[in-house]
Design an enzyme around this catalytic site. Structure first.
Site, short mmCIF file in Angstrom:
data_model
loop_
_atom_site.label_atom_id
_atom_site.label_comp_id
_atom_site.label_asym_id
_atom_site.label_seq_id
_atom_site.Cartn_x
_atom_site.Cartn_y
_atom_site.Cartn_z
N GLY A 19 32.88 -35.12 32.94
CA GLY A 19 33.32 -36.40 33.51
C GLY A 19 33.79 -37.32 32.40
CG ASP A 36 23.56 -31.67 30.75
OD1 ASP A 36 22.48 -31.61 30.16
OD2 ASP A 36 23.90 -30.94 31.70
CG ASP A 81 25.59 -39.62 34.30
OD1 ASP A 81 26.19 -40.54 34.87
OD2 ASP A 81 25.62 -38.44 34.69
NE ARG A 93 26.11 -34.06 38.62
CZ ARG A 93 27.36 -33.71 38.32
NH1 ARG A 93 28.17 -33.35 39.26
NH2 ARG A 93 27.79 -33.74 37.08
O1 F6P Z 1 28.37 -36.99 34.69
C1 F6P Z 1 28.98 -38.17 35.00
C2 F6P Z 1 29.12 -38.36 36.48
O2 F6P Z 1 29.86 -39.54 36.66
C3 F6P Z 1 27.82 -38.38 37.28
O3 F6P Z 1 27.15 -39.61 37.22
C4 F6P Z 1 28.32 -38.06 38.64
O4 F6P Z 1 27.32 -37.52 39.44
C5 F6P Z 1 29.38 -37.03 38.37
O5 F6P Z 1 29.86 -37.31 37.07
C6 F6P Z 1 30.53 -37.03 39.34
O6 F6P Z 1 31.40 -36.01 38.99
P1 F6P Z 1 32.82 -35.75 39.65
O7 F6P Z 1 33.77 -36.78 39.09
O8 F6P Z 1 33.18 -34.38 39.23
O9 F6P Z 1 32.66 -35.93 41.12
#
Ligand code: F6P
Length: 322
Positions: A11, A103, A128, A172
């Protein structure tokens, strides 16, 4: 170190560009060639390598997102994908890699290191703040400021209508956005995956709270084990029908926007330190800032998720939300 590669992955987060700028310019200063890999691990597999110079990173320190683009690569999780990535790194003569991500990015790098001996160093890019070995990740400060700004607006309308709002924020697996943003907006309650959410307790708190309060804001981390904001609001509504309840999901607004000053400075420091770490023979470790100092943490420890919530902060949240 004659030539390094840099990429952003997972992300995106505000400050990734500032970090990239620092990596490129530090490398150039040390007479190291630098290439950018577009689309993270996917681009490593598909050979999306681009030459970078000082002007490729001009005017990006203030921009959210990542000019190198990003992805969550499924193919890199396979041995086949990793082999293709390694072939491309070798083909381009890469001596070291800076990975800017969270992560998943570091878990990927760790897995990859079993096959590929090119050293990787990481910069913690995620809103996060869920990595061990840094006080703040790149983008976290901007994200919590975005939440605070949005919830202040919600507070205005909540106050006018005497409403109870459940506001869901990102995270998440971690509630650190919820925690600090919740403190910043004076939330009545903060629900996070790190703490057990007891609906009965929440109802009691709402019932026993100050009677002359006209608005109430509950911040819910998306990963809370009791469900998201909609599910929790539904349960509370059934028990407290007298409340005029609304739900807001802030969503991806939290991932964009110009990085805050703090994110720009931290990102620059970490990108700068990452190149010098590679030059000093560091590998498979994440750069962080702890108590204002640069620190290296092995990837396997950085991704452990054991973020102990500060008990003083938790106690303060309860007292200040009376
Ligand atoms: O890891 C960062 C994050 O923004 C989390 O807080 C969130 O759950 C996730 O990415 C959302 O990911 P995506 O943009 O793939 O839906």
């Amino acid at each position: 170190m004659k030539k390094i590669a840099v990429f952003t992955s997972g992300g995106d987060s505000p400050g990734m560009n500032a970090c990239l700028r620092a990596v490129v310019r530090t490398a150039i200063f040390h007479k190291i060639d630098v290439v950018g890999i577009v689309h993270g691990y996917d681009g490593m597999i598909k050979d999306e390598f681009i030459e970078m110079d000082a002007s490729s990173v001009a005017n990006i320190i203030h921009r959210g997102g990542t000019i190198l683009k990003t992805a969550r690569s499924k193919e890199f999780m396979t041995l086949e994908g990793q082999k293709k990535a390694m072939v491309n790194l070798l083909k381009h003569g890469i001596d070291g890699v800076v990975a800017i991500g969270g992560d998943g990015t570091f878990k990927g790098a760790l897995e990859f290191s079993k096959m590929c001996k090119i050293p990787f160093v990481g910069c913690p890019g995620t809103i996060d703040n869920d990595l061990v070995g840094t006080d703040f990740t790149i983008g976290y400060d901007t994200a919590i400021n975005t939440v605070v700004e949005a919830v202040d607006k919600i507070r205005d309308t909540a106050e006018s209508h005497d409403r109870l709002f459940f506001v869901e924020v990102m995270g998440r697996d971690a509630g650190l956005i919820a925690l600090r943003a919740g403190i910043g907006v004076g939330a009545e309650s903060i629900l996070m995956p790190e703490t057990k959410t007891d609906i009965e307790d929440l109802i009691k708190r709402l019932e026993n709270g100050r009677k002359n309060k006209s608005s109430k804001i509950i911040i819910v981390a998306e990963g809370d084990e009791a469900g998201g904001a909609f599910a929790i609001a539904e349960k509370v509504k059934k028990r407290l029908p007298e409340y005029d309840t609304r739900v807001t999901i802030l969503g991806h607004i939290q991932r964009g926007g110009n990085p805050s000053a703090m994110d720009r400075v931290n990102s620059s420091r970490m990108g700068f330190a990452a190149v010098e770490a590679l030059m000093n023979g560091e590998k498979n470790s994440m750069i962080g800032i702890v108590d204002k100092n640069i620190k290296y943490t092995p990837f396997e420890n950085a991704v452990k998720h054991i973020q102990e919530l500060n008990p003083d902060l938790m106690r303060m949240v309860d007292i200040l939300s009376l």
